[in-house]
Design a protein around this motif. Structure first.
Motif, short mmCIF file in Angstrom:
data_model
loop_
_atom_site.label_atom_id
_atom_site.label_comp_id
_atom_site.label_asym_id
_atom_site.label_seq_id
_atom_site.Cartn_x
_atom_site.Cartn_y
_atom_site.Cartn_z
N GLY A 104 40.30 39.28 38.89
CA GLY A 104 41.22 40.40 38.74
C GLY A 104 41.84 40.51 37.36
O GLY A 104 42.70 41.37 37.13
N ARG A 108 45.46 34.64 47.04
CA ARG A 108 45.52 34.66 45.58
C ARG A 108 45.91 33.30 44.99
O ARG A 108 46.70 33.19 44.07
N HIS A 168 37.85 33.11 41.92
CA HIS A 168 36.44 33.09 42.32
C HIS A 168 35.86 31.73 41.95
O HIS A 168 36.21 30.73 42.58
N HIS A 190 40.85 34.12 48.17
CA HIS A 190 41.01 35.44 47.57
C HIS A 190 42.24 36.16 48.12
O HIS A 190 43.04 36.74 47.38
N ASP A 207 36.30 32.20 48.43
CA ASP A 207 35.37 32.88 47.52
C ASP A 207 34.75 31.96 46.49
O ASP A 207 33.96 32.40 45.67
N LYS A 218 33.51 36.12 37.31
CA LYS A 218 33.19 35.72 38.68
C LYS A 218 32.72 34.26 38.69
O LYS A 218 33.42 33.36 39.10
N GLU A 267 40.99 44.07 42.02
CA GLU A 267 40.34 42.80 42.34
C GLU A 267 39.09 42.56 41.52
O GLU A 267 38.43 41.52 41.69
N GLU A 268 38.74 43.47 40.64
CA GLU A 268 37.45 43.41 39.94
C GLU A 268 37.64 43.53 38.43
O GLU A 268 38.71 43.89 37.95
N ARG A 292 36.46 47.53 35.83
CA ARG A 292 37.73 47.57 36.59
C ARG A 292 37.66 48.63 37.69
O ARG A 292 38.39 49.63 37.69
N SER A 297 38.60 48.16 40.76
CA SER A 297 39.81 47.97 41.56
C SER A 297 40.61 46.84 40.93
O SER A 297 40.14 46.19 39.98
N PHE A 322 42.89 36.74 41.46
CA PHE A 322 41.88 36.84 42.51
C PHE A 322 40.80 35.81 42.19
O PHE A 322 39.79 36.11 41.57
N ASP A 357 39.33 34.18 37.23
CA ASP A 357 40.16 35.19 37.89
C ASP A 357 39.46 36.53 37.81
O ASP A 357 39.44 37.17 36.76
#
Length: 329
Positions: free
Chosen positions: A248, A203, A231, A200, A184, A292, A287-288, A283, A285, A229, A246
């Motif tokens: 996440g 991790r 990026h 990703h 990623d 980024k 992962e988000e 947020r 999920s 996570f 990260d």
């Protein structure tokens, strides 16, 4: 939270940033005068004319103008990098790579429809598939290597393009696969010895040592653990730190070495670059929500990060790393 650098910008610039929507990677130009941001959801790139200076209180940033670029060759743009000060390559997750000459003479608040000088999709045995992040490696004889994260085929491909052939590719091949699960983000060390790839699904960040024998079966020689996570990521200019965004969490993780990235490492520190309210707003999920895109400006004094809920923020590199070794004399 790490204190932000409060950048100067007009209301028009701030409105363009507010309207960009979901962002992915961002990148400073080699001359440090432009900053390009990938507008994934709205299928466009935002290019800012920036000035990074060092004042008595530390770094300061001014954004003078912007240009919003649209094209039939810009889709879900996820990654981008500068080939030179005025040539940009973008990676569209829903399509191909595209190379653009930037019309910077009409920078001031322009919304421009532009045409790619070259679209790159690889060759029959090395087709691009969901290209994400891309990094440029300059070579001799007017050649450049484009290293591309093919997100959902878990593969890094290498595409050698020739400038005087209008960026036509003369070589396309798989480069890295071993250990990767949704690559990623990608970065090259300044000494040319290391390729760092955000993985990703595992991790972590995999590091591969550059060599003529490097190929899809090559094992990573270093691993950055506890990356969440991961990026966007970048080496500092002395290659002794790697910064990892990260997605996440609200943090950027900092890893340290003596320049040799073999073995396993955990973060030397993690610093918040989003406040809790902004982080929770994005947020959707686990992962988000977090940062980024991440880049370090070419003076090695400012870190820029982006995400959907915070289109652009700047931080002092010294504040992020906790080290004053980057302080300019």
């Amino acid at each position: 939270m790490t204190p932000q650098i409060g950048f100067k910008a007009s209301e028009a610039v701030r409105a363009a940033l507010s309207a960009i929507g979901r962002t992915e990677d961002l990148r400073f130009s080699p001359d440090n005068r432009l900053l390009a941001i990938a507008g994934f959801a709205r299928k466009r790139c935002l290019v800012l004319r920036v000035d990074v200076g060092i004042g008595p209180g530390g770094p300061d940033v001014t954004i003078h103008d912007f240009m919003e670029l649209r094209s039939e060759s810009i889709g879900e743009v996820h990654g981008l990098d500068f080939i030179d000060d005025r040539t940009l390559v973008v990676a569209n997750r829903d399509g191909k790579l595209a190379v653009f000459e930037l019309p910077v003479e009409s920078m001031a608040g322009q919304h421009r429809e532009i045409t790619a000088v070259r679209r790159i999709n690889g060759k029959p045995f090395c087709k691009l598939n969901t290209p994400g992040s891309v990094v440029v490696r300059r070579q001799s004889g007017g050649r450049i290597s484009l290293l591309v994260c093919n997100n959902y085929t878990h593969l890094i491909t290498r595409h050698v393009a020739v400038r005087w052939l209008g960026y036509r590719t003369i070589r396309n091949r798989p480069l890295l696969r071993n250990g990767l699960d949704i690559p990623d983000g990608i970065a090259l060390s300044h000494d040319g010895r290391w390729i760092a790839v955000s993985s990703h699904g595992t991790r972590d960040v995999k590091l591969y040592q550059m060599s003529p024998s490097l190929g899809p079966d090559s094992e990573p020689t270093g691993i950055l653990q506890d990356a969440g996570f991961p990026h966007g990521l970048r080496f500092t200019d002395d290659d002794r730190h790697i910064l990892v965004a990260d997605a996440g969490s609200a943090a950027v993780h900092v890893y340290a070495s003596n320049g040799d990235w073999t073995g396993h490492r955990r973060p030397s520190r993690s610093v918040a670059v989003l406040d809790e309210e902004i982080f929770q707003r994005g947020r959707a999920s686990i992962e988000e929500g977090g940062p980024k895109g991440l880049d370090i400006d070419r003076s090695n004094s400012v870190v820029a990060v982006t995400c959907e809920e915070q289109a652009l923020a700047f931080f002092s590199l010294i504040a992020v790393t906790g080290s004053d070794e980057f302080r300019k004399s």
